[in-house]
Design a protein around this motif. Structure first.
Motif, PDB file in Angstrom:
ATOM      1  N   UNK A 287       0.825  -1.215   0.000  1.00 45.01           N
ATOM      2  CA  UNK A 287       0.000   0.000   0.000  1.00 45.01           C
ATOM      3  C   UNK A 287       0.859   1.265   0.000  1.00 45.01           C
ATOM      4  N   UNK A 288       0.245   2.336  -0.470  1.00 49.56           N
ATOM      5  CA  UNK A 288       0.977   3.600  -0.684  1.00 49.56           C
ATOM      6  C   UNK A 288       1.750   4.117   0.514  1.00 49.56           C
ATOM      7  N   UNK A 289       1.180   3.963   1.734  1.00 51.49           N
ATOM      8  CA  UNK A 289       1.839   4.556   2.902  1.00 51.49           C
ATOM      9  C   UNK A 289       2.722   3.551   3.656  1.00 51.49           C
ATOM     10  N   UNK A 290       3.059   2.435   3.018  1.00 50.08           N
ATOM     11  CA  UNK A 290       3.953   1.453   3.641  1.00 50.08           C
ATOM     12  C   UNK A 290       5.258   1.358   2.848  1.00 50.08           C
ATOM     13  N   UNK A 291       6.316   0.940   3.591  1.00 51.47           N
ATOM     14  CA  UNK A 291       7.656   0.906   3.015  1.00 51.47           C
ATOM     15  C   UNK A 291       8.285  -0.468   3.257  1.00 51.47           C
ATOM     16  N   UNK A 292       8.715  -1.128   2.189  1.00 53.27           N
ATOM     17  CA  UNK A 292       9.323  -2.458   2.329  1.00 53.27           C
ATOM     18  C   UNK A 292      10.683  -2.363   2.991  1.00 53.27           C
ATOM     19  N   UNK A 293      10.855  -3.098   4.102  1.00 51.24           N
ATOM     20  CA  UNK A 293      12.115  -2.954   4.857  1.00 51.24           C
ATOM     21  C   UNK A 293      12.811  -4.279   5.124  1.00 51.24           C
ATOM     22  N   UNK A 294      12.178  -5.394   4.782  1.00 55.52           N
ATOM     23  CA  UNK A 294      12.842  -6.691   4.993  1.00 55.52           C
ATOM     24  C   UNK A 294      12.132  -7.725   4.128  1.00 55.52           C
ATOM     25  N   UNK A 320      17.568  -6.672   3.964  1.00 54.74           N
ATOM     26  CA  UNK A 320      16.672  -5.684   4.556  1.00 54.74           C
ATOM     27  C   UNK A 320      17.474  -4.740   5.421  1.00 54.74           C
ATOM     28  N   UNK A 321      16.742  -3.900   6.138  1.00 53.07           N
ATOM     29  CA  UNK A 321      17.404  -2.918   7.002  1.00 53.07           C
ATOM     30  C   UNK A 321      17.808  -3.646   8.281  1.00 53.07           C
ATOM     31  N   UNK A 322      18.880  -4.449   8.185  1.00 52.71           N
ATOM     32  CA  UNK A 322      19.229  -5.363   9.284  1.00 52.71           C
ATOM     33  C   UNK A 322      19.733  -4.610  10.514  1.00 52.71           C
ATOM     34  N   UNK A 325      16.719  -4.161  14.610  1.00 54.40           N
ATOM     35  CA  UNK A 325      16.478  -5.560  15.029  1.00 54.40           C
ATOM     36  C   UNK A 325      15.122  -6.101  14.556  1.00 54.40           C
ATOM     37  N   UNK A 326      14.115  -5.243  14.473  1.00 50.08           N
ATOM     38  CA  UNK A 326      12.788  -5.730  14.058  1.00 50.08           C
ATOM     39  C   UNK A 326      12.705  -6.014  12.562  1.00 50.08           C
ATOM     40  N   UNK A 327      13.747  -5.620  11.837  1.00 52.08           N
ATOM     41  CA  UNK A 327      13.724  -5.856  10.389  1.00 52.08           C
ATOM     42  C   UNK A 327      14.966  -6.615   9.915  1.00 52.08           C
ATOM     43  N   UNK A 328      15.503  -7.473  10.813  1.00 49.23           N
ATOM     44  CA  UNK A 328      16.695  -8.229  10.391  1.00 49.23           C
ATOM     45  C   UNK A 328      16.414  -9.703  10.123  1.00 49.23           C
ATOM     46  N   UNK A 329      15.137 -10.097  10.242  1.00 49.55           N
ATOM     47  CA  UNK A 329      14.783 -11.516  10.142  1.00 49.55           C
ATOM     48  C   UNK A 329      15.161 -12.119   8.788  1.00 49.55           C
ATOM     49  N   UNK A 330      14.880 -11.387   7.705  1.00 47.44           N
ATOM     50  CA  UNK A 330      15.159 -11.914   6.367  1.00 47.44           C
ATOM     51  C   UNK A 330      16.646 -12.130   6.152  1.00 47.44           C
ATOM     52  N   UNK A 331      17.444 -11.160   6.589  1.00 48.37           N
ATOM     53  CA  UNK A 331      18.902 -11.252   6.423  1.00 48.37           C
ATOM     54  C   UNK A 331      19.446 -12.388   7.288  1.00 48.37           C
TER      55      UNK A 331
END
Ligand code: AMP
Length: 395
Positions: A287-294, A320-322, A325-331
């Motif tokens: 959606x428009x107001x969301x930003x992919x971070x991981x 992702x933006x490792x 901490x909340x966005x390091x899961x993918x990495x």
């Protein structure tokens, strides 16, 4: 070609370019001795073979003589790691340095002052290089981190040593690891490129496309590819001007039979912060107001399946933006997949600043086959450039 193993060091004085550009605290104490420890195998090999060592390195980016960046501050750490006394010369070239070098007995080590106290070092000045060359009878380059620079101590000095020059263990291992990925690795070969921008990785993509079987494109970079294919990426990072390039890479890959794997879902946030609300979306329906971070959970699974097929793996750049901490899961999950595949027999090379920081953060650095120490040098190698420091030894 000469190597550390086939050159004789008996009664020789080895002038070794090491990388002792280590972090210091405010009191001049070494806070991370990894680079000092990494240089030991080459130094010990030469000492055991009956030679002596003259070590030269830069430390930081001094403008002229700067006591805060004196290599004298690392002597005690080097002595501790080496298990023997180390002589120090508070000059780099000239009569004093020559006298101290000449006085060395087999088995002894001399460390020179910071090369960059002289601006001739980074200028690759020939007279300065000749003065350095007087300090040794054999030249050894063991500093991969500066191998992409045509500086006096990394490149120009080599020309004064005709045949008597070689790579140290560390540099030889870096070259071998990169060669495994780029030319001699067992197939299937997988490259994983992440990080923020397509523009900073484009030369690498173009160079490796003909050398790999699979290419995972993740991190912020992926959104330019997704948007170029018509996806909605919300306010995720994107380089609109690189969208035609992204499409041409996809086309080129198809022609070459290289499979490109993009994330299929994403963990997104409402703003660029660790504690922002988080939600998973399909990668092309953000959606428009969301930003992919991981990378999202389905992407983790699909990347894991790709990693499981690979025999040779190169990883450069986080998914992702490792740093949050909340966005390091993918990495982290990708790191775990690579470790598992390494344990199953694949060769894995991790290189380039941020992915090295990521594997260190997750404690995985000893569980992959090779972690490259040279950020810029590694990237230039992957771009297909011949590094001047390497060419100078091969000349
Ligand atoms: P690079 O130096 O090009 O490898 O980029 C590494 C940086 O990319 C890291 O600091 C990450 O935080 C950043 N990065 C990775 N994924 C994203 C993303 N989805 N959005 C913004 N930055 C990202």
């Amino acid at each position: 070609m000469n190597s550390l193993e086939n050159l004789s060091f008996d009664q020789e004085r080895a002038l070794i370019r090491v990388d002792f550009n280590v972090p210091l605290d405010d009191n001049g104490n070494v806070t991370d001795a990894t680079r000092i420890a990494a240089a030991l195998p080459t130094i010990k090999h030469i000492l055991a073979a009956g030679g002596s060592c003259v070590l030269m390195s830069h430390l930081g980016r001094p403008k002229g003589n700067d006591p805060k960046l004196s290599l004298s501050q690392i002597v005690s750490t080097l002595e501790k790691h080496l298990g023997q006394a180390v002589h120090f010369c508070d000059e780099v070239v000239g009569e004093k340095a020559e006298a101290q070098a000449l006085a060395l007995q087999p088995g002894e080590v001399l460390l020179l002052e910071n090369l960059r106290f002289h601006d001739e070092e980074t200028k690759g000045d020939e007279a300065f290089s000749a003065a350095l060359a007087k300090l040794g009878t054999v030249y050894v380059n063991d500093a991969f981190g500066t191998a992409h620079r045509a500086h006096a101590s990394t490149t120009i000095v080599a020309q004064f040593f005709a045949e008597k020059k070689c790579f140290g263990h560390l540099l030889a291992a870096e070259i071998e690891a990169i060669d495994k990925v780029m030319t001699s690795g067992e197939k299937p070969v997988l490259a994983i490129l992440g990080g923020a921008k397509v523009s900073s990785k484009i030369t690498i993509i173009e160079n490796i496309l003909s050398k790999v079987d699979h290419l995972i494109i993740g991190g912020g970079m992926a959104f330019t590819f997704i948007k170029a294919q018509g996806g909605s990426i919300g306010k995720s990072i994107c380089e609109d001007d690189k969208m035609p390039l992204a499409l041409s890479i996809l086309e080129q890959a198809e022609k070459l039979g290289v499979k490109i794997h993009l994330p299929v879902d994403v963990r997104a946030g409402q703003d660029f912060s660790n504690n922002t609300p988080q939600q998973v979306f399909p990668i092309d329906q953000i959606p428009n107001d969301w930003e992919g971070m991981d990378a999202g959970p389905a992407s983790e699974e699909s990347f894991d399946a790709v990693v499981k097929q690979a025999k040779t793996i190169l990883w450069n750049g986080p998914l992702g933006v490792f740093e949050f901490p909340n966005f390091n899961t993918g990495t982290r999950s990708l790191g775990d997949s690579i470790v598992a595949q390494t344990e199953a027999g694949a060769f894995s090379l991790v290189g380039g600043g941020d992915s090295v920081a990521a594997v260190k953060l997750f404690g995985l650095e000893d569980k992959v086959s090779y972690v490259s120490t040279g950020g810029g040098a590694m990237l230039e190698s992957l771009e297909g450039k011949t590094l001047p420091g390497i060419a100078a030894i091969l000349a």
